[in-house]
Motif scaffolding. Structure first.
Motif, PDB file in Angstrom:
ATOM      1  N   ILE A  89       0.851  -1.193   0.000  1.00 56.55           N
ATOM      2  CA  ILE A  89       0.000   0.000   0.000  1.00 56.55           C
ATOM      3  C   ILE A  89       0.882   1.235   0.000  1.00 56.55           C
ATOM      4  CG2 ILE A  89      -1.664   1.356   1.325  1.00 56.55           C
ATOM      5  CD1 ILE A  89      -2.886  -1.250   2.258  1.00 56.55           C
ATOM      6  N   ARG A  90       0.584   2.137  -0.912  1.00 56.78           N
ATOM      7  CA  ARG A  90       1.243   3.437  -0.965  1.00 56.78           C
ATOM      8  C   ARG A  90       0.401   4.390  -0.135  1.00 56.78           C
ATOM      9  NH1 ARG A  90       5.941   4.251  -1.854  1.00 56.78           N
ATOM     10  NH2 ARG A  90       5.921   3.137  -3.821  1.00 56.78           N
ATOM     11  N   GLU A  99       9.418   8.730   2.572  1.00 57.91           N
ATOM     12  CA  GLU A  99       9.922  10.006   2.080  1.00 57.91           C
ATOM     13  C   GLU A  99       9.040  11.099   2.666  1.00 57.91           C
ATOM     14  OE1 GLU A  99       9.473   9.676  -2.128  1.00 57.91           O
ATOM     15  OE2 GLU A  99      11.280   8.478  -2.367  1.00 57.91           O
ATOM     16  N   PHE A 100       9.650  12.106   3.217  1.00 61.75           N
ATOM     17  CA  PHE A 100       8.944  13.286   3.708  1.00 61.75           C
ATOM     18  C   PHE A 100       9.776  14.486   3.303  1.00 61.75           C
ATOM     19  CE2 PHE A 100       8.622  16.695   6.828  1.00 61.75           C
ATOM     20  CZ  PHE A 100       7.280  17.001   6.707  1.00 61.75           C
ATOM     21  N   ALA A 101       9.163  15.456   2.629  1.00 59.18           N
ATOM     22  CA  ALA A 101       9.940  16.603   2.158  1.00 59.18           C
ATOM     23  C   ALA A 101       9.045  17.811   1.929  1.00 59.18           C
ATOM     24  CB  ALA A 101      10.671  16.250   0.861  1.00 59.18           C
ATOM     25  N   ILE A 151      -5.159  12.820   2.044  1.00 58.45           N
ATOM     26  CA  ILE A 151      -4.514  11.522   2.082  1.00 58.45           C
ATOM     27  C   ILE A 151      -5.045  10.660   0.954  1.00 58.45           C
ATOM     28  CG2 ILE A 151      -4.237   9.383   3.431  1.00 58.45           C
ATOM     29  CD1 ILE A 151      -4.630  11.096   5.949  1.00 58.45           C
ATOM     30  N   ALA A 152      -4.167   9.861   0.369  1.00 59.37           N
ATOM     31  CA  ALA A 152      -4.559   8.804  -0.565  1.00 59.37           C
ATOM     32  C   ALA A 152      -3.772   7.549  -0.201  1.00 59.37           C
ATOM     33  CB  ALA A 152      -4.270   9.210  -2.001  1.00 59.37           C
ATOM     34  N   ASP A 153      -4.483   6.445  -0.034  1.00 57.93           N
ATOM     35  CA  ASP A 153      -3.870   5.137   0.219  1.00 57.93           C
ATOM     36  C   ASP A 153      -4.333   4.202  -0.887  1.00 57.93           C
ATOM     37  OD1 ASP A 153      -2.692   5.855   2.757  1.00 57.93           O
ATOM     38  OD2 ASP A 153      -4.685   5.684   3.645  1.00 57.93           O
ATOM     39  N   ALA A 193       4.962   7.065   1.422  1.00 59.11           N
ATOM     40  CA  ALA A 193       5.400   5.917   2.203  1.00 59.11           C
ATOM     41  C   ALA A 193       4.764   4.646   1.663  1.00 59.11           C
ATOM     42  CB  ALA A 193       5.020   6.110   3.670  1.00 59.11           C
ATOM     43  N   ALA A 194       5.346   3.522   2.036  1.00 53.23           N
ATOM     44  CA  ALA A 194       4.782   2.230   1.663  1.00 53.23           C
ATOM     45  C   ALA A 194       4.756   1.312   2.880  1.00 53.23           C
ATOM     46  CB  ALA A 194       5.591   1.590   0.543  1.00 53.23           C
ATOM     47  N   VAL A 195       3.675   0.556   2.975  1.00 55.40           N
ATOM     48  CA  VAL A 195       3.511  -0.468   4.006  1.00 55.40           C
ATOM     49  C   VAL A 195       3.016  -1.742   3.317  1.00 55.40           C
ATOM     50  CG1 VAL A 195       3.092   1.177   5.881  1.00 55.40           C
ATOM     51  CG2 VAL A 195       1.164   0.270   4.561  1.00 55.40           C
ATOM     52  N   ALA A 196       3.103  -2.865   4.006  1.00 53.01           N
ATOM     53  CA  ALA A 196       2.802  -4.157   3.383  1.00 53.01           C
ATOM     54  C   ALA A 196       1.327  -4.347   3.059  1.00 53.01           C
ATOM     55  CB  ALA A 196       3.295  -5.293   4.273  1.00 53.01           C
ATOM     56  N   ASP A 197       0.447  -3.946   3.971  1.00 53.48           N
ATOM     57  CA  ASP A 197      -0.975  -4.256   3.793  1.00 53.48           C
ATOM     58  C   ASP A 197      -1.814  -3.346   4.691  1.00 53.48           C
ATOM     59  OD1 ASP A 197      -0.723  -5.363   6.412  1.00 53.48           O
ATOM     60  OD2 ASP A 197      -0.349  -7.350   5.584  1.00 53.48           O
TER      61      ASP A 197
END
Length: 97
Positions: free
Chosen positions: A2-3, A42-44, A92-94, A60-64
């Motif tokens: 998941i992004r 990444e944060f900028a 936010i978008a996931d 950012a990315a997470v597994a699920d």
């Protein structure tokens, strides 16, 4: 995977050199290394000066979905959110990729 994308807009009258912004930036700069569920972080500050541009971004990315929930509930994430809530709004978008 998941992004997790977040775009932050500073509230009217809040500048990048505001001490609250500095504290929020420090909190989210370090966050990726503090939350085990985060696989990439990444944060900028946004470089764009266009009128419709947001000021900061997280990519950012997470597994699920379970990892995303644990990230969202993590105390360091919650502390950072509390800081940003004082001086900014965000979208936010996931999505799965």
């Amino acid at each position: 995977m998941i992004r997790h994308l977040v775009l932050f807009k500073l509230n009217e009258g809040v500048s990048h050199d505001d001490p609250r912004v500095s504290a929020g930036v420090a909190a989210f700069t370090a966050l990726g290394g503090r939350v085990p569920e985060v696989e990439s972080w990444e944060f900028a500050r946004n470089l764009s000066d266009r009128s419709n541009a947001y000021d900061y971004a997280i990519n950012a990315a997470v597994a699920d979905r379970d990892a995303l929930r644990r990230y969202a509930d993590h105390p360091d994430h919650q502390a950072g959110v509390a800081l940003w809530r004082e001086f900014a709004t965000w979208v936010i978008a996931d999505y799965e990729f």
